[in-house]
Scaffold this motif. Structure first.
Motif, PDB file in Angstrom:
ATOM      1  N   ILE A  59       0.847  -1.185   0.000  1.00  0.00           N
ATOM      2  CA  ILE A  59       0.000   0.000   0.000  1.00  0.00           C
ATOM      3  C   ILE A  59       0.888   1.244   0.000  1.00  0.00           C
ATOM      4  O   ILE A  59       1.701   1.437   0.904  1.00  0.00           O
ATOM      5  CB  ILE A  59      -0.927   0.015   1.237  1.00  0.00           C
ATOM      6  N   GLY A  60       0.743   2.060  -1.035  1.00  0.00           N
ATOM      7  CA  GLY A  60       1.517   3.294  -1.113  1.00  0.00           C
ATOM      8  C   GLY A  60       2.944   3.109  -1.594  1.00  0.00           C
ATOM      9  O   GLY A  60       3.760   4.026  -1.466  1.00  0.00           O
ATOM     10  N   ASN A 103      -3.075   2.255  -3.992  1.00  0.00           N
ATOM     11  CA  ASN A 103      -2.910   3.573  -3.403  1.00  0.00           C
ATOM     12  C   ASN A 103      -3.496   3.544  -2.003  1.00  0.00           C
ATOM     13  O   ASN A 103      -4.446   2.799  -1.735  1.00  0.00           O
ATOM     14  CB  ASN A 103      -3.624   4.642  -4.240  1.00  0.00           C
ATOM     15  N   ALA A 104      -2.962   4.369  -1.109  1.00  0.00           N
ATOM     16  CA  ALA A 104      -3.432   4.368   0.272  1.00  0.00           C
ATOM     17  C   ALA A 104      -4.928   4.639   0.357  1.00  0.00           C
ATOM     18  O   ALA A 104      -5.633   4.058   1.197  1.00  0.00           O
ATOM     19  CB  ALA A 104      -2.657   5.402   1.087  1.00  0.00           C
ATOM     20  N   ILE A 132       0.226  -7.687   4.077  1.00  0.00           N
ATOM     21  CA  ILE A 132      -0.359  -6.367   3.840  1.00  0.00           C
ATOM     22  C   ILE A 132       0.572  -5.339   4.479  1.00  0.00           C
ATOM     23  O   ILE A 132       0.606  -5.171   5.694  1.00  0.00           O
ATOM     24  CB  ILE A 132      -1.783  -6.265   4.403  1.00  0.00           C
ATOM     25  N   ASP A 133       1.341  -4.682   3.633  1.00  0.00           N
ATOM     26  CA  ASP A 133       2.384  -3.762   4.084  1.00  0.00           C
ATOM     27  C   ASP A 133       1.990  -2.325   3.764  1.00  0.00           C
ATOM     28  O   ASP A 133       1.765  -1.990   2.596  1.00  0.00           O
ATOM     29  CB  ASP A 133       3.702  -4.115   3.396  1.00  0.00           C
ATOM     30  N   GLY A 134       1.921  -1.478   4.792  1.00  0.00           N
ATOM     31  CA  GLY A 134       1.655  -0.066   4.562  1.00  0.00           C
ATOM     32  C   GLY A 134       0.270   0.405   4.953  1.00  0.00           C
ATOM     33  O   GLY A 134      -0.075   1.566   4.715  1.00  0.00           O
ATOM     34  N   LEU A 135      -0.544  -0.459   5.564  1.00  0.00           N
ATOM     35  CA  LEU A 135      -1.869  -0.036   6.021  1.00  0.00           C
ATOM     36  C   LEU A 135      -1.713   0.995   7.138  1.00  0.00           C
ATOM     37  O   LEU A 135      -0.945   0.791   8.080  1.00  0.00           O
ATOM     38  CB  LEU A 135      -2.661  -1.244   6.524  1.00  0.00           C
TER      39      LEU A 135
END
Length: 237
Positions: A59-60, A103-104, A132-135
């Motif tokens: 994510i992002g 995208n976030a 799930i990386d970046g939540l």
């Protein structure tokens, strides 16, 4: 060196047993830049060595940046363990790993499930483990995390998340889980915290919670700050 040898030498074995199966939610927490993604990638590689398929949801962060993480960690493993012919292993990683980017602002369970269904129903890729990386846990409410827990159970897959804590936010749960995850810790089976050593010789990985049969709660692993690779449990800082 065989896959079995690699699995047995992996320090993550204390955290993630090779025979682990079924739904599970894991969480890696730290301040920014301490190595959360490196840990998640090492978990993903461990699952692949155990014959599992891994979906990495970034994510992002773009696809190439995420692939670079895998390439760098894999090269470090090859170097550290002095592997000879690593081409077959590299091929297995590419065949059993799929990277998906969001995208976030566009990530949610329905969006993830929609893209997953396309892969599963067409028999393209059925993941056993989803990273799930970046939540952003400061923005995600409890229901959003509970929805992902429900999805993990529906898919019978393990989910591993990263979460970024803020130095100025000192809130913690009664068991020491820091914000922003202090009010959702019950939704996770395993929670680990990365913390810098006072002399910056290593980064400690503290297992704050582990309700799985592995029972790793209270264990401490060490991360090399230069390579972001886990050290052998006997290689103390």
């Amino acid at each position: 060196m065989t896959n079995q040898d690699l699995m047995e030498k992996n320090p993550l074995r204390a955290l993630y047993p090779k025979d682990d199966a079924g739904p599970r939610m894991g969480l890696v927490i730290s301040r920014a830049g301490l190595g959360k993604t490196a840990i998640l990638v090492q978990i993903a590689l461990d699952r692949i060595l155990c014959g599992k398929k891994v979906l990495h949801v970034s994510i992002g962060q773009n696809l190439e940046k995420t692939k670079t993480w895998y390439d760098d960690i894999f090269k470090a493993i090859v170097t550290n363990l002095e592997l000879g012919d690593s081409l077959a292993l590299a091929d297995a990683i590419n065949r059993n790993r799929l990277i998906m980017t969001f995208n976030a602002s566009s990530f949610s369970r329905p969006k993830l499930e929609e893209r997953l269904n396309d892969l599963v129903y067409q028999n393209i890729f059925t993941p056993d483990c989803i990273i799930i990386d970046g939540l952003d846990f400061f923005q995600a409410d409890r229901q959003a995390i509970a929805d992902l827990r429900e999805l993990a159970e529906a898919l019978q897959s393990s989910f591993w998340f990263s979460a970024t804590r803020r130095r100025e936010d000192q809130r913690t749960s009664d068991t020491g889980v820091p914000a922003p995850c202090h009010e959702v810790e019950d939704l996770f089976d395993t929670i680990v915290l990365l913390r810098p050593d006072k002399d910056d010789r290593c980064i400690g990985l503290d297992v704050l919670k582990d309700t799985t049969p592995n029972g790793a709660a209270g264990k401490v692993l060490n991360l090399d700050p230069a390579t972001l690779m886990l050290k052998d449990p006997f290689d103390r800082c």
